[in-house]
Design a protein around this motif. Structure first.
Motif, PDB file in Angstrom:
ATOM      1  N   LEU A   1      -5.290  11.766   1.526  1.00 34.37           N
ATOM      2  CA  LEU A   1      -4.702  12.448   2.687  1.00 34.37           C
ATOM      3  C   LEU A   1      -3.650  13.439   2.182  1.00 34.37           C
ATOM      4  O   LEU A   1      -2.634  13.018   1.620  1.00 34.37           O
ATOM      5  CB  LEU A   1      -4.053  11.426   3.619  1.00 34.37           C
ATOM      6  CG  LEU A   1      -4.989  10.327   4.144  1.00 34.37           C
ATOM      7  CD1 LEU A   1      -4.192   9.219   4.798  1.00 34.37           C
ATOM      8  CD2 LEU A   1      -5.999  10.912   5.109  1.00 34.37           C
TER       9      LEU A   1
ATOM     10  N   GLU B   1      -8.853  -5.145   0.836  1.00 31.53           N
ATOM     11  CA  GLU B   1      -8.593  -3.981   1.707  1.00 31.53           C
ATOM     12  C   GLU B   1      -8.746  -2.668   0.937  1.00 31.53           C
ATOM     13  O   GLU B   1      -9.615  -1.852   1.273  1.00 31.53           O
ATOM     14  CB  GLU B   1      -7.218  -4.129   2.384  1.00 31.53           C
ATOM     15  CG  GLU B   1      -7.097  -3.324   3.660  1.00 31.53           C
ATOM     16  CD  GLU B   1      -6.766  -1.842   3.480  1.00 31.53           C
ATOM     17  OE1 GLU B   1      -6.982  -1.064   4.431  1.00 31.53           O
ATOM     18  OE2 GLU B   1      -6.314  -1.436   2.416  1.00 31.53           O
TER      19      GLU B   1
ATOM     20  N   SER C   1       0.730   3.589   1.987  1.00 34.04           N
ATOM     21  CA  SER C   1       1.151   3.910   3.359  1.00 34.04           C
ATOM     22  C   SER C   1       2.382   3.085   3.755  1.00 34.04           C
ATOM     23  O   SER C   1       3.271   3.588   4.450  1.00 34.04           O
ATOM     24  CB  SER C   1       0.009   3.707   4.355  1.00 34.04           C
ATOM     25  OG  SER C   1      -0.392   2.363   4.373  1.00 34.04           O
TER      26      SER C   1
ATOM     27  N   CYS D   1       0.846  -1.197   0.000  1.00 25.32           N
ATOM     28  CA  CYS D   1       0.000   0.000   0.000  1.00 25.32           C
ATOM     29  C   CYS D   1       0.882   1.248   0.000  1.00 25.32           C
ATOM     30  O   CYS D   1       2.041   1.210   0.450  1.00 25.32           O
ATOM     31  CB  CYS D   1      -0.883  -0.027   1.246  1.00 25.32           C
ATOM     32  SG  CYS D   1      -1.812   1.497   1.520  1.00 25.32           S
TER      33      CYS D   1
ATOM     34  N   PHE E   1      -4.385  -1.277  14.229  1.00 29.17           N
ATOM     35  CA  PHE E   1      -4.394  -1.460  12.779  1.00 29.17           C
ATOM     36  C   PHE E   1      -3.043  -1.996  12.343  1.00 29.17           C
ATOM     37  O   PHE E   1      -1.988  -1.425  12.654  1.00 29.17           O
ATOM     38  CB  PHE E   1      -4.681  -0.111  12.100  1.00 29.17           C
ATOM     39  CG  PHE E   1      -5.192  -0.244  10.690  1.00 29.17           C
ATOM     40  CD1 PHE E   1      -6.551  -0.369  10.430  1.00 29.17           C
ATOM     41  CD2 PHE E   1      -4.320  -0.240   9.611  1.00 29.17           C
ATOM     42  CE1 PHE E   1      -7.033  -0.495   9.133  1.00 29.17           C
ATOM     43  CE2 PHE E   1      -4.787  -0.364   8.308  1.00 29.17           C
ATOM     44  CZ  PHE E   1      -6.141  -0.487   8.069  1.00 29.17           C
TER      45      PHE E   1
ATOM     46  N   ARG F   1     -10.921   4.889   6.183  1.00 31.31           N
ATOM     47  CA  ARG F   1     -10.890   3.423   6.092  1.00 31.31           C
ATOM     48  C   ARG F   1     -12.283   2.895   5.728  1.00 31.31           C
ATOM     49  O   ARG F   1     -12.875   3.341   4.766  1.00 31.31           O
ATOM     50  CB  ARG F   1     -10.350   2.810   7.384  1.00 31.31           C
ATOM     51  CG  ARG F   1      -8.881   3.170   7.591  1.00 31.31           C
ATOM     52  CD  ARG F   1      -8.306   2.647   8.891  1.00 31.31           C
ATOM     53  NE  ARG F   1      -6.900   2.990   9.034  1.00 31.31           N
ATOM     54  CZ  ARG F   1      -6.253   3.087  10.180  1.00 31.31           C
ATOM     55  NH1 ARG F   1      -6.897   2.870  11.308  1.00 31.31           N
ATOM     56  NH2 ARG F   1      -4.976   3.392  10.219  1.00 31.31           N
TER      57      ARG F   1
ATOM     58  N   THR G   1       0.548  -0.128  11.367  1.00 31.85           N
ATOM     59  CA  THR G   1       0.499   1.252  11.828  1.00 31.85           C
ATOM     60  C   THR G   1       1.174   1.237  13.192  1.00 31.85           C
ATOM     61  O   THR G   1       0.686   0.549  14.095  1.00 31.85           O
ATOM     62  CB  THR G   1      -0.964   1.740  11.945  1.00 31.85           C
ATOM     63  OG1 THR G   1      -1.556   1.615  10.660  1.00 31.85           O
ATOM     64  CG2 THR G   1      -1.044   3.178  12.410  1.00 31.85           C
TER      65      THR G   1
ATOM     66  N   HIS H   1      -0.722  -4.522   5.244  1.00 33.41           N
ATOM     67  CA  HIS H   1      -2.042  -4.708   5.869  1.00 33.41           C
ATOM     68  C   HIS H   1      -3.097  -5.165   4.859  1.00 33.41           C
ATOM     69  O   HIS H   1      -4.273  -5.237   5.189  1.00 33.41           O
ATOM     70  CB  HIS H   1      -2.498  -3.415   6.564  1.00 33.41           C
ATOM     71  CG  HIS H   1      -2.631  -2.251   5.640  1.00 33.41           C
ATOM     72  ND1 HIS H   1      -1.611  -1.360   5.417  1.00 33.41           N
ATOM     73  CD2 HIS H   1      -3.642  -1.852   4.863  1.00 33.41           C
ATOM     74  CE1 HIS H   1      -1.992  -0.460   4.546  1.00 33.41           C
ATOM     75  NE2 HIS H   1      -3.222  -0.732   4.180  1.00 33.41           N
TER      76      HIS H   1
HETATM   77  C1  LIG Z   1      -3.912   5.590   5.095  1.00 32.65           C
HETATM   78  C2  LIG Z   1      -3.614   4.278   4.510  1.00 32.65           C
HETATM   79  O1  LIG Z   1      -3.221   4.176   3.378  1.00 32.65           O
HETATM   80  C3  LIG Z   1      -3.801   3.015   5.294  1.00 32.65           C
HETATM   81  N1  LIG Z   1      -4.463   2.104   4.439  1.00 32.65           N
HETATM   82  C4  LIG Z   1      -4.544   3.203   6.578  1.00 32.65           C
HETATM   83  O2  LIG Z   1      -5.746   2.952   6.565  1.00 32.65           O
HETATM   84  O3  LIG Z   1      -3.934   3.602   7.566  1.00 32.65           O
END
Ligand SMILES: CC(=O)[C@H](N)C(=O)O
Ligand SMILES: NC(=O)C1=CN([C@@H]2O[C@H](COP(=O)(O)OP(=O)(O)OC[C@H]3O[C@@H](n4cnc5c(N)ncnc54)[C@H](O)[C@@H]3O)[C@@H](O)[C@H]2O)C=CC1
Length: 343
Positions: free
Chosen positions: A265, A148, A39, A37, A111, A290, A114, A62
């Motif tokens: 974001l 996801e 992130s 991802c 999560f 999410r 994270t 994730h």
């Molecule tokens: C912000 C993201 O990309 C991550 N999937 C999350 O939900 O923290």
């Protein structure tokens, strides 16, 4: 078992760790596929996302799916041998948000990937049985892993109340934008318009059925949407780029009385938007964070072929080559890489 551990910025080590034992209410999953991802890539490149700072060795990943190889003594909802996708956020199940069913807003949610919670770039993960979803035979574990980001798309469209016949305008053709597009179609949108700044991303959106693609570096977005919608604007705009100019432009694409959903974001929390525009045109502006209660729908959409997630995947790699896979994921043309572990 092997795990890929982020030990420093742009540094993975494949390490041996003890295989976890499932607790009474957990299942042990032999992980098969994990999507990379944006992130994950951000943590790899910068060691943080906003206030979430990687302070010790962290297992990323994730977006995962695999096969159940053991079950805790209290588990009767799923059996050994089942192929499952793992929903990565575990809420407290007790707070007011959890009780309202909006468990994604639980302040105590843990999560995957994270900090400080480890993720799924590992051979095995022990996970609560009520947060795994069985995959039918027709759905591969690679598709299952991509439930996801598909969930992010489904939730965003639900937040926008996307309905039959709607024109939906999606800004950003990364994995999230493309899966918002898929979810919008599944919910009945008849026209989907997509923007980006990278030509290959727009080509991908077009190949996957976008009715109009707009390269905002070449074409004025407001004019293009106006022309397409005969001056009316889109019913729903979903912002899925996180780029500040794109967030501001959402108001140029939406019709009077329409809905804007903010998913992307931005690097800076504050992005000025014209509130008079919002009031005058009676716009509904929604955040989308999410997802909750989306995984069953995501699995069903994949099972009956309504949604195709395979088309967003560029490459597959192994745990041993995770560093190269992350480098490739940083290239602007890449949409999605997947780490696959053989059984
Ligand atoms: C912000 C993201 O990309 C991550 N999937 C999350 O939900 O923290
Ligand atoms: N709210 C939530 O729950 C979640 C939010 N996100 C966020 O959603 C956004 C999208 O996620 P991904 O698709 O994974 O990111 P991505 O970075 O892969 O895709 C973003 C796309 O936007 C394009 N873009 C950049 N500037 C643009 C502009 N001015 N106009 C139009 N397009 C532009 C990029 O070329 C890229 O194709 C990110 O900001 C991510 O952090 C991701 C997952 C969950």
């Amino acid at each position: 078992m092997q795990t890929a551990v982020l030990t420093d910025v742009e540094e993975f080590e494949v390490r041996e760790r003890a295989r976890p034992e499932p607790a009474a209410e957990e299942v042990l999953v032999a992980i098969r596929d994990v999507g990379i991802c944006g992130s994950d890539v951000h943590y790899y490149e910068h060691g943080r996302i906003g206030d979430y700072v990687v302070e010790g060795p962290l297992v990323l990943g994730h977006e995962s799916a695999g096969e159940v190889v053991a079950t805790g003594e209290d588990v009767d909802s799923v059996s050994v041998g089942a192929r499952v996708t793992l929903e990565p956020g575990i809420p407290c199940r007790q707070c007011a948000h959890c009780k309202r069913g909006e468990y994604h807003l639980c302040e105590e949610v843990e999560f995957m990937a994270t900090p400080p919670h480890d993720g799924a770039f590992a051979e095995y993960v022990a996970w609560p049985a009520d947060f795994v979803y069985e995959l039918p035979e027709s759905v591969s574990t690679r598709e299952g892993a991509l439930c996801e980001p598909l969930s992010v798309g489904i939730h965003a469209c639900r937040r926008g109340d996307v309905d039959v016949g709607d024109t939906v305008f999606v800004t950003g053709a990364g994995p999230i934008g493309l899966l918002v597009m898929e979810a919008a179609r599944a919910m009945g949108a008849t026209d989907v318009l997509v923007t980006d700044v990278v030509e290959s991303k727009l080509d991908r959106a077009e190949a996957r059925g976008a009715d109009l693609t707009i390269d905002v570096t070449q074409t004025d977005l407001a004019t293009a949407v106006d022309e397409y919608t005969d001056g009316v604007g889109a019913d729903v705009v979903v912002e899925a780029s996180g780029a500040k100019p794109s967030i501001k432009s959402t108001l140029d694409g939406v019709r009077r009385g329409g809905t804007v959903v903010l998913v992307g974001l931005a690097d800076e929390a504050e992005v000025p938007i014209d509130v008079l525009d919002v009031i005058d045109n009676e716009l509904d502006v929604h955040g989308s964070f999410r997802y909750a209660n989306t995984y069953d729908a995501a699995v069903d959409l994949l099972a009956d072929g309504t949604v195709d997630v395979e088309g967003i995947v560029d490459f597959e790699s192994s745990l041993d080559d995770i560093d190269a896979a992350f480098r490739r994921s940083m290239e602007p043309d890449t949409v999605k890489g997947v780490i696959t572990m053989e059984d």
